[in-house]
Design a protein around this motif. Structure first.
Motif, PDB file in Angstrom:
ATOM      1  N   ALA A  19       0.852  -1.203   0.000  1.00  0.00           N
ATOM      2  CA  ALA A  19       0.000   0.000   0.000  1.00  0.00           C
ATOM      3  C   ALA A  19       0.884   1.249   0.000  1.00  0.00           C
ATOM      4  CB  ALA A  19      -0.932  -0.017   1.207  1.00  0.00           C
ATOM      5  N   GLY A  20       1.974   1.190   0.748  1.00  0.00           N
ATOM      6  CA  GLY A  20       2.901   2.321   0.810  1.00  0.00           C
ATOM      7  C   GLY A  20       3.570   2.619  -0.520  1.00  0.00           C
ATOM      8  N   GLN A  21       3.713   1.585  -1.331  1.00  0.00           N
ATOM      9  CA  GLN A  21       4.321   1.780  -2.659  1.00  0.00           C
ATOM     10  C   GLN A  21       3.365   2.471  -3.622  1.00  0.00           C
ATOM     11  OE1 GLN A  21       5.273  -2.213  -3.785  1.00  0.00           O
ATOM     12  NE2 GLN A  21       7.114  -2.294  -2.530  1.00  0.00           N
ATOM     13  N   ARG A  22       2.082   2.340  -3.383  1.00  0.00           N
ATOM     14  CA  ARG A  22       1.089   2.836  -4.348  1.00  0.00           C
ATOM     15  C   ARG A  22       0.345   4.077  -3.903  1.00  0.00           C
ATOM     16  NH1 ARG A  22       1.714  -0.312  -9.135  1.00  0.00           N
ATOM     17  NH2 ARG A  22       3.308  -1.678  -8.317  1.00  0.00           N
ATOM     18  N   ILE A  23       0.359   4.350  -2.621  1.00  0.00           N
ATOM     19  CA  ILE A  23      -0.458   5.462  -2.117  1.00  0.00           C
ATOM     20  C   ILE A  23       0.011   6.795  -2.699  1.00  0.00           C
ATOM     21  CG2 ILE A  23       0.926   5.955  -0.026  1.00  0.00           C
ATOM     22  CD1 ILE A  23      -1.777   6.145   1.502  1.00  0.00           C
ATOM     23  N   ARG A  24      -0.936   7.688  -2.924  1.00  0.00           N
ATOM     24  CA  ARG A  24      -0.625   9.013  -3.474  1.00  0.00           C
ATOM     25  C   ARG A  24      -0.607  10.061  -2.384  1.00  0.00           C
ATOM     26  NH1 ARG A  24      -1.780   5.014  -7.273  1.00  0.00           N
ATOM     27  NH2 ARG A  24      -2.485   5.883  -9.245  1.00  0.00           N
ATOM     28  N   GLU A  25       0.181  11.077  -2.627  1.00  0.00           N
ATOM     29  CA  GLU A  25       0.167  12.228  -1.748  1.00  0.00           C
ATOM     30  C   GLU A  25      -1.236  12.845  -1.762  1.00  0.00           C
ATOM     31  OE1 GLU A  25       3.105  15.912  -1.202  1.00  0.00           O
ATOM     32  OE2 GLU A  25       3.941  14.257  -2.359  1.00  0.00           O
ATOM     33  N   GLY A  26      -1.708  13.286  -0.631  1.00  0.00           N
ATOM     34  CA  GLY A  26      -3.049  13.865  -0.564  1.00  0.00           C
ATOM     35  C   GLY A  26      -4.101  12.873  -0.109  1.00  0.00           C
ATOM     36  N   THR A  27      -3.689  11.629   0.102  1.00  0.00           N
ATOM     37  CA  THR A  27      -4.658  10.598   0.523  1.00  0.00           C
ATOM     38  C   THR A  27      -4.905  10.644   2.026  1.00  0.00           C
ATOM     39  OG1 THR A  27      -3.924   9.149  -1.263  1.00  0.00           O
ATOM     40  CG2 THR A  27      -5.125   8.102   0.534  1.00  0.00           C
ATOM     41  N   VAL A  28      -6.163  10.512   2.380  1.00  0.00           N
ATOM     42  CA  VAL A  28      -6.555  10.330   3.786  1.00  0.00           C
ATOM     43  C   VAL A  28      -6.911   8.860   3.954  1.00  0.00           C
ATOM     44  CG1 VAL A  28      -8.250  10.926   5.568  1.00  0.00           C
ATOM     45  CG2 VAL A  28      -7.393  12.705   4.009  1.00  0.00           C
ATOM     46  N   PHE A  42      -0.046  -1.766  10.557  1.00  0.00           N
ATOM     47  CA  PHE A  42      -0.227  -1.394   9.149  1.00  0.00           C
ATOM     48  C   PHE A  42       0.359   0.004   8.898  1.00  0.00           C
ATOM     49  CE2 PHE A  42      -2.495   0.143   5.443  1.00  0.00           C
ATOM     50  CZ  PHE A  42      -2.642  -0.974   4.639  1.00  0.00           C
ATOM     51  N   ALA A  43       0.043   0.941   9.787  1.00  0.00           N
ATOM     52  CA  ALA A  43       0.535   2.318   9.616  1.00  0.00           C
ATOM     53  C   ALA A  43       2.064   2.357   9.613  1.00  0.00           C
ATOM     54  CB  ALA A  43      -0.021   3.201  10.735  1.00  0.00           C
ATOM     55  N   LYS A  44       2.673   1.626  10.543  1.00  0.00           N
ATOM     56  CA  LYS A  44       4.141   1.604  10.637  1.00  0.00           C
ATOM     57  C   LYS A  44       4.782   1.119   9.349  1.00  0.00           C
ATOM     58  CE  LYS A  44       4.725   0.641  15.523  1.00  0.00           C
ATOM     59  NZ  LYS A  44       5.168  -0.273  16.565  1.00  0.00           N
ATOM     60  N   ASN A  45       4.252   0.036   8.822  1.00  0.00           N
ATOM     61  CA  ASN A  45       4.863  -0.565   7.639  1.00  0.00           C
ATOM     62  C   ASN A  45       4.591   0.231   6.376  1.00  0.00           C
ATOM     63  OD1 ASN A  45       6.325  -3.242   8.214  1.00  0.00           O
ATOM     64  ND2 ASN A  45       4.588  -3.164   9.612  1.00  0.00           N
ATOM     65  N   LEU A  46       3.458   0.875   6.340  1.00  0.00           N
ATOM     66  CA  LEU A  46       3.187   1.767   5.207  1.00  0.00           C
ATOM     67  C   LEU A  46       4.186   2.926   5.221  1.00  0.00           C
ATOM     68  CD1 LEU A  46      -0.193   2.743   3.806  1.00  0.00           C
ATOM     69  CD2 LEU A  46       1.355   4.580   4.383  1.00  0.00           C
ATOM     70  N   MET A  47       4.411   3.468   6.415  1.00  0.00           N
ATOM     71  CA  MET A  47       5.330   4.615   6.514  1.00  0.00           C
ATOM     72  C   MET A  47       6.763   4.238   6.192  1.00  0.00           C
ATOM     73  SD  MET A  47       4.119   7.063   9.556  1.00  0.00           S
ATOM     74  CE  MET A  47       2.762   6.391  10.453  1.00  0.00           C
ATOM     75  N   GLY A  51       9.589   6.145   3.389  1.00  0.00           N
ATOM     76  CA  GLY A  51      10.904   6.677   3.748  1.00  0.00           C
ATOM     77  C   GLY A  51      10.998   7.241   5.148  1.00  0.00           C
ATOM     78  N   VAL A  52      10.054   6.875   6.022  1.00  0.00           N
ATOM     79  CA  VAL A  52      10.153   7.338   7.412  1.00  0.00           C
ATOM     80  C   VAL A  52      11.184   6.471   8.119  1.00  0.00           C
ATOM     81  CG1 VAL A  52       8.913   7.592   9.605  1.00  0.00           C
ATOM     82  CG2 VAL A  52       7.780   8.172   7.442  1.00  0.00           C
ATOM     83  N   GLU A  53      12.236   7.099   8.607  1.00  0.00           N
ATOM     84  CA  GLU A  53      13.320   6.324   9.218  1.00  0.00           C
ATOM     85  C   GLU A  53      13.254   6.314  10.733  1.00  0.00           C
ATOM     86  OE1 GLU A  53      16.803   7.820   7.278  1.00  0.00           O
ATOM     87  OE2 GLU A  53      16.352   6.662   5.454  1.00  0.00           O
ATOM     88  N   THR A  54      12.566   7.296  11.304  1.00  0.00           N
ATOM     89  CA  THR A  54      12.436   7.307  12.760  1.00  0.00           C
ATOM     90  C   THR A  54      11.413   6.256  13.169  1.00  0.00           C
ATOM     91  OG1 THR A  54      10.780   9.042  12.541  1.00  0.00           O
ATOM     92  CG2 THR A  54      13.020   9.746  13.078  1.00  0.00           C
ATOM     93  N   ASN A  65       0.869  12.204  15.663  1.00  0.00           N
ATOM     94  CA  ASN A  65       2.318  12.240  15.457  1.00  0.00           C
ATOM     95  C   ASN A  65       2.589  12.696  14.030  1.00  0.00           C
ATOM     96  OD1 ASN A  65       2.770  11.194  18.026  1.00  0.00           O
ATOM     97  ND2 ASN A  65       2.869   9.082  17.315  1.00  0.00           N
ATOM     98  N   VAL A  66       3.691  13.414  13.871  1.00  0.00           N
ATOM     99  CA  VAL A  66       4.051  13.945  12.558  1.00  0.00           C
ATOM    100  C   VAL A  66       5.367  13.324  12.121  1.00  0.00           C
ATOM    101  CG1 VAL A  66       4.538  16.043  11.237  1.00  0.00           C
ATOM    102  CG2 VAL A  66       2.964  16.131  13.176  1.00  0.00           C
ATOM    103  N   TYR A  67       5.415  12.859  10.891  1.00  0.00           N
ATOM    104  CA  TYR A  67       6.637  12.258  10.353  1.00  0.00           C
ATOM    105  C   TYR A  67       7.000  12.926   9.040  1.00  0.00           C
ATOM    106  CZ  TYR A  67       5.519   8.656  13.739  1.00  0.00           C
ATOM    107  OH  TYR A  67       5.232   8.005  14.905  1.00  0.00           O
ATOM    108  N   GLU A  68       8.267  12.825   8.702  1.00  0.00           N
ATOM    109  CA  GLU A  68       8.732  13.330   7.419  1.00  0.00           C
ATOM    110  C   GLU A  68       9.336  12.165   6.649  1.00  0.00           C
ATOM    111  OE1 GLU A  68       8.504  15.944   4.769  1.00  0.00           O
ATOM    112  OE2 GLU A  68       8.092  16.731   6.780  1.00  0.00           O
ATOM    113  N   GLY A  69       8.695  11.810   5.557  1.00  0.00           N
ATOM    114  CA  GLY A  69       9.253  10.797   4.670  1.00  0.00           C
ATOM    115  C   GLY A  69       9.420  11.463   3.321  1.00  0.00           C
ATOM    116  N   ILE A  70       8.977  10.808   2.243  1.00  0.00           N
ATOM    117  CA  ILE A  70       9.014  11.466   0.943  1.00  0.00           C
ATOM    118  C   ILE A  70       8.005  12.610   0.890  1.00  0.00           C
ATOM    119  CG2 ILE A  70       9.969   9.507  -0.348  1.00  0.00           C
ATOM    120  CD1 ILE A  70       7.116   8.816  -1.198  1.00  0.00           C
ATOM    121  N   CYS A  71       7.111  12.641   1.869  1.00  0.00           N
ATOM    122  CA  CYS A  71       6.190  13.771   2.051  1.00  0.00           C
ATOM    123  C   CYS A  71       5.842  13.795   3.537  1.00  0.00           C
ATOM    124  CB  CYS A  71       4.942  13.596   1.180  1.00  0.00           C
ATOM    125  SG  CYS A  71       3.931  12.174   1.626  1.00  0.00           S
ATOM    126  N   PRO A  72       5.184  14.849   4.005  1.00  0.00           N
ATOM    127  CA  PRO A  72       4.784  14.833   5.421  1.00  0.00           C
ATOM    128  C   PRO A  72       3.715  13.767   5.654  1.00  0.00           C
ATOM    129  CG  PRO A  72       4.593  17.047   4.471  1.00  0.00           C
ATOM    130  CD  PRO A  72       4.821  16.107   3.334  1.00  0.00           C
TER     131      PRO A  72
END
Ligand code: ADP
Ligand code: MG
Length: 155
Positions: A19-28, A42-47, A51-54, A65-72
């Motif tokens: 799911a993380g490979q296919r999801i688009r920016e702007g998705t809720v 599920f949330a952890k593995n999607l993130m 590219g979330v490394e923390t 919680n707020v994370y920074e990966g390839i997008c916020p």
């Protein structure tokens, strides 16, 4: 709408990464299901795929919680929220109306009126078999149809 069944946490993690490979920016992304159903896993593995490394922790107490990966990425958990006004105080509406990245909401079904017009629901359901989950994907609105179609194809 489509359904996937997983036999273990590892299989759910694999699904979340797809799911993380296919999801688009702007998705809720609304994650629903009982305690221990697999929402945070599920949330952890999607993130991870975003590219979330923390370390991703459950927002049960922090609420968001707020994370920074390839997008916020914003990760909410509404479990402990009792009144809709608390969502306002969190800034929930501003974040979900026009997401500037990806928004993940655990227990989103507690406040259906607070959700935007378009979103994806991932519903987790345990079965009588230990370690098995049924996972239902669906979306509200048109925006996320391509994402779900692509995900269904690779599942
Ligand atoms: P939630 O956020 O929905 O309350 P978590 O993701 O924190 O749930 O926890 C899910 C728990 O269920 C984990 O301990 C995980 O190892 C376990 N589990 C067992 N089988 C599965 C499965 N098929 N998919 C996801 N989690 C599973
Ligand atoms: Mg959780």
């Amino acid at each position: 709408m489509f359904t996937v069944s997983t036999e273990s946490p590892e299989e759910t993690a694999d699904l979340a990464q797809k799911a993380g490979q296919r999801i688009r920016e702007g998705t809720v992304l609304c994650l629903v299901g009982d305690l221990g159903a697999g929402k945070t896993l599920f949330a952890k593995n999607l993130m991870k795929m975003l590219g979330v490394e923390t370390e991703v922790t459950s927002p049960t107490f922090s609420l968001m919680n707020v994370y920074e990966g390839i997008c916020p990425i914003l990760h909410f958990d509404l479990y402990r929220i009792e009144k809709e006004e608390e969502l306002d105080e969190l800034g929930f509406y501003e974040y979900v109306e026009e997401p500037s990245g990806i928004v993940i909401i655990e227990w989103a079904d507690k406040f259906p009126e607070a959700l935007p017009e378009e979103y994806v629901t991932v519903a987790f359901q345990g079965t009588e078999r230990e370690g098995e989950r049924y996972i239902f994907f669906s979306c509200q609105g048109e925006k996320d149809k391509d994402f779900l179609k692509e995900l269904e194809e690779i599942c």
